[in-house]
Write an enzyme that holds these catalytic residues in place. Structure first.
Site, PDB file in Angstrom:
ATOM      1  N   LYS A   2       0.715  -1.042   0.178  1.00 55.96           N
ATOM      2  CA  LYS A   2      -0.120   0.072   0.018  1.00 55.96           C
ATOM      3  C   LYS A   2       0.742   1.312  -0.048  1.00 55.96           C
ATOM      4  O   LYS A   2       0.346   2.407  -0.585  1.00 55.96           O
ATOM      5  CB  LYS A   2      -0.880  -0.060   1.183  1.00 55.96           C
ATOM      6  CG  LYS A   2      -2.168  -0.659   1.088  1.00 55.96           C
ATOM      7  CD  LYS A   2      -3.176  -0.328   2.199  1.00 55.96           C
ATOM      8  CE  LYS A   2      -4.116  -1.620   2.256  1.00 55.96           C
ATOM      9  NZ  LYS A   2      -4.557  -1.769   3.611  1.00 55.96           N
ATOM     10  N   ARG A   3       2.077   1.267   0.562  1.00 55.99           N
ATOM     11  CA  ARG A   3       2.662   2.523   0.557  1.00 55.99           C
ATOM     12  C   ARG A   3       3.251   3.024  -0.692  1.00 55.99           C
ATOM     13  O   ARG A   3       3.642   4.069  -0.919  1.00 55.99           O
ATOM     14  CB  ARG A   3       4.011   2.347   1.914  1.00 55.99           C
ATOM     15  CG  ARG A   3       4.921   1.477   1.316  1.00 55.99           C
ATOM     16  CD  ARG A   3       5.924   1.254   2.738  1.00 55.99           C
ATOM     17  NE  ARG A   3       6.520   0.079   2.433  1.00 55.99           N
ATOM     18  CZ  ARG A   3       7.790   0.114   1.407  1.00 55.99           C
ATOM     19  NH1 ARG A   3       8.291   1.305   1.105  1.00 55.99           N
ATOM     20  NH2 ARG A   3       8.561  -1.338   1.218  1.00 55.99           N
TER      21      ARG A   3
END
Ligand code: GLU
Length: 480
Positions: A252-253
């Protein structure tokens, strides 16, 4: 030939898994193989029907059609592992009877201690076979203590497992190095992935298992189970990993990782599918954008990359922009409407042909469909407040003349019929200004900005009434 996609419904469809689904699909089309969708939902705590539904929806959205699956039926069902427990139990009973598996009474704490000791000593954990040869009396003692056994597979010594992977090539494993006897059934009776995956692959007559490389280390366990049960082993093709731009596992990052979010942001499914196919594959001509049928024609399993692919978010956006530009206008218009509604515009109040012209004029500036909310309001708002740059221009002396003349023309000389053709020329004639001196203020006046679509196309779409309202508004602000 038969392939399968086997998601675990424990959350949204991750982009890495979507890529596996897409690769299976494109290669199935290439090989003329049937596509089986199997739901691997034996982790009762983490699996849910909602997640299954959303995965199916995402797959459909991407244009993937399966021939067999939980909702599609087929001759090898049921297609949810949770509905196949009686099948697995027959195999477990056979393994136990033949001594190829055994009950293990080690508790979670005892196993955790062993694991910790191994990690403290800096070696990988291998189950030492504590319960391998329990006597009936030992077992009774544990049962009396209320211990619930797991079932462990007895890993045979001295076996070499060679996987002739269709992408990675020959990969050799030794049975000594796979962590010892492994659990195949949990103490609550639910079977474990590595055990039942091969049973299902066999029973569902899967010929080619195409999946992420993260499953390559699981393959020897699956092959050993197949050998113990006398089952055939399918062909394997492990797709190289997909990494983030920093070469760490895609997460996600790095950016959006769920298919649902891509859909919501306004990626077109064909763009996403095209991009996912290009992860770890390239055309001979170097072309990136090609229709699905053409990908099917050109792709070859043996040409897929062996080493990891880096997910390029910028390239995906670029590809999506290309697809938005060339897709059918009516479709793009339909897809843009919800974003504009969400942003508060009453899209139903405009005539459709006009609306399509607006979308056509600005779609070239949209990388994702949701960008439409930045570019279409120019045509949907009554008034456009000038941004900083436009404000600076409009404050200039010459601009005041332009604004006053525009207001006068729109209120007196010009009409709905002729304003689009005449407006800019008449301002030019009246003020004697030309080039940038003319076009920057005119643009700022009617659009509130110095950037945007071609003025001669924008002005007719903004329309007579709104041009008049904007001239009046700017007159009040700068020239009154
Ligand atoms: N359920 C597994 C997963 O989602 C499937 C692995 C496989 O394809 O064998 O990772």
């Amino acid at each position: 030939m038969r392939v399968r996609f086997a998601p675990s419904p424990t959350g949204f469809l991750h982009i890495g898994n979507a890529r596996t689904a897409v690769c299976n699909y494109v290669l199935a089309k290439k090989m003329g193989a049937a596509y089986v969708l199997r739901i691997e939902d034996t982790d009762m705590e983490r699996s849910s029907r909602e997640s299954e539904q959303s995965i199916l929806e995402d797959l459909r959205w991407m244009g993937i059609n399966w021939d067999e699956g939980p909702d599609a039926g087929g001759g090898c069902g049921p297609y949810r592992q949770s509905e196949r427990f009686d099948i697995y139990k027959r195999y477990t009973d056979a393994l136990l009877e033949q001594g190829k598996a055994y009950h293990c009474y080690c508790s979670q704490e005892e196993l955790d201690d062993m694991r910790k000791a191994a990690s403290d000593a800096g070696r990988p954990f291998t189950y030492p076979g504590t319960c391998r040869n329990l006597s009936a009396a030992d077992r009774k003692k544990f049962e009396d203590q209320g211990r619930k056994p797991t079932v462990r597979f007895r890993v045979p010594d001295g076996q070499t497992i060679t996987v002739n992977d269709l992408i990675k090539g020959r990969v050799v494993f030794e049975s000594e190095n796979i962590g010892g006897d492994f659990i195949i059934v949990r103490s609550d009776g639910t079977p474990i992935y590595n055990y039942i995956v091969i049973i299902d692959d066999t029973l569902m007559k899967i010929t080619h298992v195409i999946r992420g490389e993260d499953h390559l280390p699981n393959t020897p366990k699956q092959v050993l189970i197949a050998r113990a049960l006398g089952l055939p082993v399918p062909e394997y093709a492990h797709l190289a990993l997909v990494l983030g731009p920093d070469r760490a596992k895609l997460s996600k990052r790095h950016g959006i990782t769920s298919v649902e979010m891509y859909r919501k942001e306004g990626y077109l499914p064909e763009a996403l599918v095209n991009y996912l196919c290009m992860l770890g594959w390239a055309t001979e001509s170097g072309e990136d954008i090609l229709p699905f049928d053409e990908i099917v024609r050109q792709i070859e399993m043996q040409n897929l990359a062996r080493s990891a692919a880096v997910f390029d978010f910028v390239k995906l956006r670029w590809m999506n922009a290309n697809y938005i530009r060339s897709a059918d206008l009516a479709r793009i218009t339909d897809l843009c409407v919800p974003y504009l509604r969400e942003a508060g515009f009453d899209t139903d109040s405009y005539p459709r042909p006009w609306f399509e012209r607006v979308i056509d004029l600005v779609r070239g500036n949209c990388e994702v469909l949701s960008d439409i909310t930045k570019h279409a309001p120019l045509f949907l708002r009554e008034i456009m407040e000038p941004n900083e740059e436009a404000d600076a221009i409009l404050r200039e002396e010459d601009s005041r003349k332009i604004i006053a003349e525009a207001k006068r023309l729109l209120e007196t000389d010009l009409s709905e019929e002729n304003f689009a053709a005449e407006l800019v020329n008449r301002i030019k004639a009246a003020t004697g200004l030309k080039g940038k001196k003319l076009f920057h203020p005119v643009r700022a006046l009617f659009t509130g900005s110095l950037a945007g679509p071609e003025l001669d196309q924008a002005i007719p779409l903004i329309g007579y009434e709104r041009c008049r309202a904007r001239a009046e508004f700017m007159y009040g602000k700068y020239a009154g």
